[in-house]
Design a protein around this motif. Structure first.
Motif, PDB file in Angstrom:
ATOM      1  N   ASP A  11      14.312 -33.450  -1.209  1.00  0.00           N
ATOM      2  CA  ASP A  11      14.502 -34.891  -1.440  1.00  0.00           C
ATOM      3  C   ASP A  11      13.222 -35.621  -1.856  1.00  0.00           C
ATOM      4  O   ASP A  11      13.250 -36.830  -2.112  1.00  0.00           O
ATOM      5  CB  ASP A  11      15.084 -35.566  -0.189  1.00  0.00           C
ATOM      6  CG  ASP A  11      14.231 -35.346   1.060  1.00  0.00           C
ATOM      7  OD1 ASP A  11      13.226 -34.615   0.969  1.00  0.00           O
ATOM      8  OD2 ASP A  11      14.577 -35.897   2.122  1.00  0.00           O
ATOM      9  N   ASP A  12      12.099 -34.923  -1.943  1.00  0.00           N
ATOM     10  CA  ASP A  12      10.817 -35.621  -2.131  1.00  0.00           C
ATOM     11  C   ASP A  12      10.683 -36.288  -3.502  1.00  0.00           C
ATOM     12  O   ASP A  12      10.174 -37.414  -3.595  1.00  0.00           O
ATOM     13  CB  ASP A  12       9.647 -34.649  -1.932  1.00  0.00           C
ATOM     14  CG  ASP A  12       9.522 -34.217  -0.489  1.00  0.00           C
ATOM     15  OD1 ASP A  12       9.696 -35.064   0.403  1.00  0.00           O
ATOM     16  OD2 ASP A  12       9.257 -33.024  -0.257  1.00  0.00           O
ATOM     17  N   HIS A 105       3.467 -31.200   2.261  1.00  0.00           N
ATOM     18  CA  HIS A 105       3.132 -32.007   1.078  1.00  0.00           C
ATOM     19  C   HIS A 105       1.665 -31.830   0.721  1.00  0.00           C
ATOM     20  O   HIS A 105       1.300 -31.703  -0.452  1.00  0.00           O
ATOM     21  CB  HIS A 105       3.418 -33.483   1.330  1.00  0.00           C
ATOM     22  CG  HIS A 105       4.864 -33.803   1.516  1.00  0.00           C
ATOM     23  ND1 HIS A 105       5.381 -35.056   1.295  1.00  0.00           N
ATOM     24  CD2 HIS A 105       5.913 -33.029   1.894  1.00  0.00           C
ATOM     25  CE1 HIS A 105       6.687 -35.047   1.533  1.00  0.00           C
ATOM     26  NE2 HIS A 105       7.027 -33.841   1.905  1.00  0.00           N
TER      27      HIS A 105
HETATM   28 ZN   LIG Z   1       9.066 -33.559   1.991  1.00  0.00          ZN
END
Ligand SMILES: [Zn+2]
Length: 199
Positions: A11-12, A105
């Motif tokens: 979903d990033d 991340h």
């Molecule tokens: Zn993420």
């Protein structure tokens, strides 16, 4: 333009720059969208979004890293990115920020910088809940229809609503796009940090 999108989790990219992706799809850029640590439910939601955008499945591959443990296979990730650099040869890479505090991340941001810093432009999307600071160095101008598309994307992540619904809320998506738009004298925008810009 060849554009590589790097998503530590499924979903990033939608959350970080979904409206920009909608604009790039509209402009018919060649997009390769890689999810690095997939999770089944999120993947299905992500693939539904990619299909809605008209992207082919072959343009949306997965790596098979484990959530919260990407750093343990950092070198393997770097080597995978080198393979993409050779095979796809992107003009622009978009991924998480070096200032992102989520461990997955941060690892992806560092390996992205290592792999692409000498070959093409590299920019980082904004995920406000993960940053203590974020330098607004690049703004992508957007129209209302792009933000509407991002809202449609956010609405697909039903599995996340009860866990962290505020990230996907209409108020938040519209609000942040409007804030970044005001910084550009535009109705809407999305913000990015720049690792490397090549013209
Ligand atoms: Zn993420």
């Amino acid at each position: 333009m060849k554009i590589l999108l790097l998503a530590p989790h499924a979903d990033d990219v939608e959350l970080g720059c979904g409206a920009t992706v909608a604009r790039f799809v509209e402009e018919r850029h060649d997009i390769l969208w890689v999810v690095i640590a997939p999770v089944d439910t999120l993947n299905a939601e992500h693939m539904s979004i990619a299909e809605d955008l008209g992207l082919k499945r072959s343009k949306c591959p997965y790596f098979h890293f484990d959530v919260r443990h990407i750093f343990e296979r950092r070198q393997e990730l770097l080597e995978n990115l080198f393979v993409i650099r050779s095979s796809f040869n992107p003009d622009l890479v978009i991924g998480p920020s070096l200032n992102d505090l989520h461990q997955d991340h941060r690892t992806v941001a560092e390996e992205m910088a290592r792999a692409f810093k000498n070959s093409c432009s590299v920019i980082c999307y904004e995920l406000p809940w993960n940053h203590i600071s974020f330098d607004v160095q690049l703004l992508v101008k957007l129209e209302k229809r792009h933000v509407e598309k991002k809202l449609q994307m956010a609405g697909k992540f039903i599995s996340q609503f009860s866990i962290r619904g505020s990230y996907f809320s209409e108020d938040f998506v519209r609000g942040l796009s409007a804030v970044r738009g005001i910084q550009l004298g535009s109705e809407y925008a999305e913000a990015f940090e720049i690792i490397r810009w090549v013209i």
